[in-house]
Design an enzyme around this catalytic site. Structure first.
Site, short mmCIF file in Angstrom:
data_model
loop_
_atom_site.label_atom_id
_atom_site.label_comp_id
_atom_site.label_asym_id
_atom_site.label_seq_id
_atom_site.Cartn_x
_atom_site.Cartn_y
_atom_site.Cartn_z
N LYS A 153 1.14 -1.26 -0.20
CA LYS A 153 0.10 0.07 0.07
C LYS A 153 1.13 1.22 0.05
CE LYS A 153 -2.27 3.56 2.38
NZ LYS A 153 -2.08 4.52 1.15
N ALA A 155 1.79 5.48 -0.83
CA ALA A 155 1.22 6.74 -0.51
C ALA A 155 0.27 7.13 -1.74
CB ALA A 155 2.20 7.70 -0.27
N GLY A 205 6.89 5.59 7.87
CA GLY A 205 6.11 6.68 7.80
C GLY A 205 5.74 7.55 8.93
N SER A 206 4.81 8.19 9.28
CA SER A 206 4.66 9.07 10.57
C SER A 206 4.57 8.17 11.55
CB SER A 206 3.47 10.07 10.24
OG SER A 206 2.27 9.45 10.32
N GLU A 227 9.47 1.98 10.91
CA GLU A 227 10.43 2.84 10.47
C GLU A 227 9.69 4.37 10.51
OE1 GLU A 227 12.49 5.51 9.55
OE2 GLU A 227 12.38 4.88 7.40
N CYS A 261 13.40 11.13 6.96
CA CYS A 261 13.29 10.72 8.40
C CYS A 261 14.80 10.71 9.15
CB CYS A 261 12.69 9.47 8.60
SG CYS A 261 13.58 8.06 7.56
#
Length: 450
Positions: A153, A155, A205-206, A227, A261
């Site tokens: 999946k 973004a 991601g966030s 992560e 990140c």
């Protein structure tokens, strides 16, 4: 139905429809059926497909790079570098995976004891937009080489990149179902995790996305690798070589327009060289060229969406309201945000205590090494830290003081196929890349023979 718009000039790029629940179930079932056969093949057989994938990557590099620059605004040179890094990752596992996955003989009181590494099945990847190829490859390649199949999946704002990745695997001749693009919305992810077909989840991601996915995976007792965000410090000690340090510091903060990140998001500079560092650093930042991501000489592109630029603007403005000073930059135009440097920053300000996912950085002086360590660790994140010094041997004895997943000395924090990558604290858990990443989604099975 959703549309993708070029963040640089607001032009329409493409329109897409999320998969229905019924379609998703068919994809998962197909991936599961493929996993039964794929897992039974030997490692060398799987690696033969990776060899072909390298050729597909090379052939499609220009198309891949352009799509990345169009969809999320990455400067074209950096887009090419990202695709090239994916190739290097494949070549690393071509060289090392067979050895890493070999049965490991163990001396016990039995006649024979050994450990085998067996794939888990279908692994879900939930991937971000900032490195639309690299993030996917560093998850998917080791998982697939280990014998798993993957569904990804991606973004939504890089849906075109996601489609191109699936086409790469198809062009390389992988069996249908080894790699599948899962074009779904965020609110569909939990249903996928709940499906019995899924054996594990990897999310980059966030922090919000990570906690949501981790909670869903934990409820189903499924393996997860997270992560997440980072607020890396870049520490410049009193004896650092500024001529060598400043260019690295600029790249560490402003590469990919600061949307990384592992970017250096907080600069800590010894007070005795603070002024000299700032003079060179500001001069370098002022020379960064902003503009059309498709131009070869552009270093700073737009942020991937207007709202992301607005977020950076708010963090900077709120910090200024608390007493911070803008030395350079500080202005936004649509998705563009100027490379920005702030001083007079305290640890309670947003630009210091929160993750700033864009081209803005505070520069804070310190007087002692112990103070630098304290400031570096003064964050909920723990992805990495860079320290610049000529006294490497002394610094090596102090590495344990940094509560991070990685310590880079005289270099910016980066991901390398040969090094395990991941963080501690709210930066997540588990590791990608290297041997450790290859073994994240396997059953480490003990065999004992009396």
């Amino acid at each position: 139905m959703f549309s993708i718009v070029n963040p640089f000039n607001k032009t329409f790029l493409s329109e897409h429809q999320y998969f229905t629940g019924a379609h998703v179930k068919k994809i998962l079932q197909n991936s599961s059926e493929t996993a039964e056969n794929w897992s039974s093949t030997n490692v060398q057989h799987r690696l033969n497909f990776i060899k072909t994938l390298v050729f597909a990557l090379t052939k499609s590099q220009q198309n891949l790079a352009e799509r990345c620059s169009l969809e999320m605004g990455k400067p074209i040179k950096q887009s090419h570098a990202e695709v090239e890094k994916c190739r290097l990752l494949c070549e690393y596992y071509l060289k090392n995976a067979e050895e890493y996955l070999k049965n490991k003989q163990i001396a016990t009181d039995g006649t024979e004891s050994f450990v085998t590494y067996e794939p888990l099945g279908v692994i879900l990847g939930v991937m971000p937009w900032n490195f639309p190829y690299w993030q996917v490859f560093r998850f998917a390649i080791p998982a697939i080489v280990a014998g798993n199949t993957v569904v990804v999946k991606h973004a939504s704002n890089v849906a075109g990149c996601a489609i191109l990745i699936e086409e790469l695997f198809r062009d390389a001749g992988f069996p249908d179902g080894v790699y599948t693009n899962l074009l779904i919305a965020g609110d569909q992810v939990k249903e996928v995790i709940d499906n019995p077909v899924i054996s594990g989840v990897s999310v980059t991601g966030s922090e919000k996305a990570g906690t949501s996915v981790a909670s869903a995976a934990a409820a189903q007792v499924k393996k997860a690798v997270l992560e997440l965000g980072g607020s890396n410090a870049l520490i410049v000690l009193e004896d650092a070589d500024l001529e060598a340090t400043v260019p690295v510091a600029i790249n560490a903060r402003f590469q990919n327009t600061g949307q990384s990140c592992i970017a250096a998001k907080r600069f800590l500079v010894h007070s005795s060289i603070y002024d000299a560092f700032m003079e060179q650093f500001i001069k370098g930042v002022a020379e960064l060229k902003s503009g059309d991501p498709m131009n070869e000489d552009t270093y700073i592109g737009p942020l991937a969406r207007v709202d992301l630029a607005e977020d950076v603007q708010k963090q900077v403005d709120d910090s200024v309201a608390m007493g911070a000073k803008i030395v350079i930059g500080g202005k936004r135009s649509n998705a563009f945000y100027e490379p920005t440097v702030l001083t007079n920053v305290t640890p309670d300000m947003p630009v210091f205590k929160d993750e700033v996912f864009g081209p803005a950085v505070p520069v804070v002086p310190f007087d002692t090494f112990e103070e630098a360590v304290e400031l570096s660790n003064k964050t909920e994140f723990g992805l990495g830290v860079s320290v610049f010094t000529k006294d490497v041997e002394t610094l090596k004895t102090k590495i344990s003081l940094f509560k991070e997943g990685a310590v880079f000395i005289n270099a910016m924090v980066k991901s390398d196929p040969a090094l395990p990558f991941g963080g501690v604290k709210r930066s997540g858990f588990g590791r990608e890349l290297a041997k450790e990443g290859l073994l994240e989604f396997v059953n480490v099975k003990t065999v004992y023979i009396k």
